[in-house]
Design a protein around this motif. Structure first.
Motif, PDB file in Angstrom:
ATOM      1  N   ASN A  95      13.786 -23.784  66.134  1.00  0.00           N
ATOM      2  CA  ASN A  95      12.716 -24.818  65.877  1.00  0.00           C
ATOM      3  C   ASN A  95      13.030 -25.608  64.719  1.00  0.00           C
ATOM      4  OD1 ASN A  95      11.089 -23.941  68.017  1.00  0.00           O
ATOM      5  ND2 ASN A  95       9.745 -22.545  66.834  1.00  0.00           N
ATOM      6  N   THR A  96      13.932 -25.305  63.830  1.00  0.00           N
ATOM      7  CA  THR A  96      14.156 -25.895  62.665  1.00  0.00           C
ATOM      8  C   THR A  96      15.166 -26.878  63.078  1.00  0.00           C
ATOM      9  OG1 THR A  96      15.884 -24.458  61.833  1.00  0.00           O
ATOM     10  CG2 THR A  96      13.707 -24.328  60.840  1.00  0.00           C
ATOM     11  N   ARG A  98      15.638 -27.930  66.262  1.00  0.00           N
ATOM     12  CA  ARG A  98      14.586 -28.944  67.131  1.00  0.00           C
ATOM     13  C   ARG A  98      14.018 -29.917  66.225  1.00  0.00           C
ATOM     14  NH1 ARG A  98      11.337 -25.595  70.547  1.00  0.00           N
ATOM     15  NH2 ARG A  98      13.242 -25.183  71.584  1.00  0.00           N
ATOM     16  N   GLN A  99      13.309 -29.626  65.052  1.00  0.00           N
ATOM     17  CA  GLN A  99      12.597 -30.256  64.241  1.00  0.00           C
ATOM     18  C   GLN A  99      13.809 -31.465  63.584  1.00  0.00           C
ATOM     19  OE1 GLN A  99      10.094 -28.452  61.662  1.00  0.00           O
ATOM     20  NE2 GLN A  99       8.821 -29.996  61.415  1.00  0.00           N
ATOM     21  N   LYS A 100      14.905 -30.993  63.033  1.00  0.00           N
ATOM     22  CA  LYS A 100      15.921 -32.029  62.754  1.00  0.00           C
ATOM     23  C   LYS A 100      16.232 -32.886  63.521  1.00  0.00           C
ATOM     24  CE  LYS A 100      17.788 -28.726  59.081  1.00  0.00           C
ATOM     25  NZ  LYS A 100      18.805 -28.048  58.385  1.00  0.00           N
ATOM     26  N   LEU A 102      14.458 -34.243  66.066  1.00  0.00           N
ATOM     27  CA  LEU A 102      13.494 -34.911  66.126  1.00  0.00           C
ATOM     28  C   LEU A 102      13.341 -36.074  65.182  1.00  0.00           C
ATOM     29  CD1 LEU A 102      10.562 -32.705  67.708  1.00  0.00           C
ATOM     30  CD2 LEU A 102      11.866 -34.528  68.785  1.00  0.00           C
ATOM     31  N   VAL A 103      13.426 -35.440  63.861  1.00  0.00           N
ATOM     32  CA  VAL A 103      13.613 -36.411  62.632  1.00  0.00           C
ATOM     33  C   VAL A 103      14.607 -37.330  62.904  1.00  0.00           C
ATOM     34  CG1 VAL A 103      14.000 -36.489  60.247  1.00  0.00           C
ATOM     35  CG2 VAL A 103      12.443 -34.818  61.248  1.00  0.00           C
ATOM     36  N   ASN A 106      13.595 -39.991  65.442  1.00  0.00           N
ATOM     37  CA  ASN A 106      12.655 -40.988  64.953  1.00  0.00           C
ATOM     38  C   ASN A 106      13.239 -41.789  63.743  1.00  0.00           C
ATOM     39  OD1 ASN A 106      10.141 -42.030  64.332  1.00  0.00           O
ATOM     40  ND2 ASN A 106       9.657 -40.449  63.000  1.00  0.00           N
TER      41      ASN A 106
END
Length: 150
Positions: A95-96, A98-100, A102-103, A106
Motif C-alpha cells: 500500500n505504501t 501504491r500510495q507513492k 498515486l502521488v 498526481n
C-alpha cells in the motif's frame, strides 16, 4: 436457472479473499503466456516460457475454482486465514508503494500548471503556480518563508 445454482452451491465454500487473489495472477500469467507464444512462435525458448506461464496461470485458475466448489469448508477457511495473515503482514508495504505511485501520478498531472518545491527547513513538499517568476513561499508545516522560482 437461479434456483439450480443456489441448490448447487449450497454446502459449498464459495469465493473468498484467497480464491479471488488467485484469479488475478492466474489470468495475468495465462494471457502473458499466450502473448509470448504468439510473439515468439512455437520454437525455442519462447515456447518453453510461454508454456510454463500458461500452465502456471491455468493451475492458479483451476485451484481457485476448486476452492470455490469445495465442500471441505474447514480446510478452505484455514487456508484463507493463512492467506489473510500473510496479506496483513505484507500489504502495508504494498500500500505504501501504491500510495507513492498515486502521488507521483498526481504530480505528473499537475506538472503543467504547478511546480513542486521542498521546504529547506522541514522538507515538506508544496506547490506553486508556474509562470509567476520568483515568489515567496510560506511552508504550511513550519511557517518558514523562502523564495522559489516558479
Amino acid at each position: 436457472m437461479n434456483n439450480w445454482l443456489m441448490k448447487f452451491m449450497s454446502g459449498r465454500y464459495g469465493p473468498d479473499q484467497f480464491s479471488k487473489a488467485l484469479l488475478f495472477p492466474g489470468y495475468l500469467l495465462w494471457i502473458l503466456g499466450l502473448l509470448i507464444n504468439i510473439i515468439f512462435g512455437r520454437t525455442g525458448i519462447g515456447n518453453i516460457i510461454g508454456t510454463v506461464l500458461n500452465w502456471a496461470g491455468l493451475s492458479c485458475i483451476i485451484y481457485s475454482t476448486f476452492r470455490m466448489f469445495s465442500k471441505k469448508i474447514d480446510r478452505r477457511r484455514a487456508e484463507n486465514q493463512k492467506y489473510l495473515a500473510f496479506a496483513q503482514k505484507y500489504m502495508p508495504k504494498l500500500n505504501t508503494y501504491r500510495q507513492k505511485l498515486l502521488v507521483y501520478q498526481n504530480r505528473l498531472k499537475q506538472s503543467k500548471t504547478h511546480k513542486f518545491v521542498r521546504c529547506p527547513s522541514c522538507g515538506t513538499v508544496g506547490r506553486i503556480p508556474k509562470g509567476r517568476g520568483r515568489v515567496t513561499v510560506t511552508c504550511i508545516s513550519c511557517r518558514h518563508e523562502f523564495k522559489a522560482k516558479s
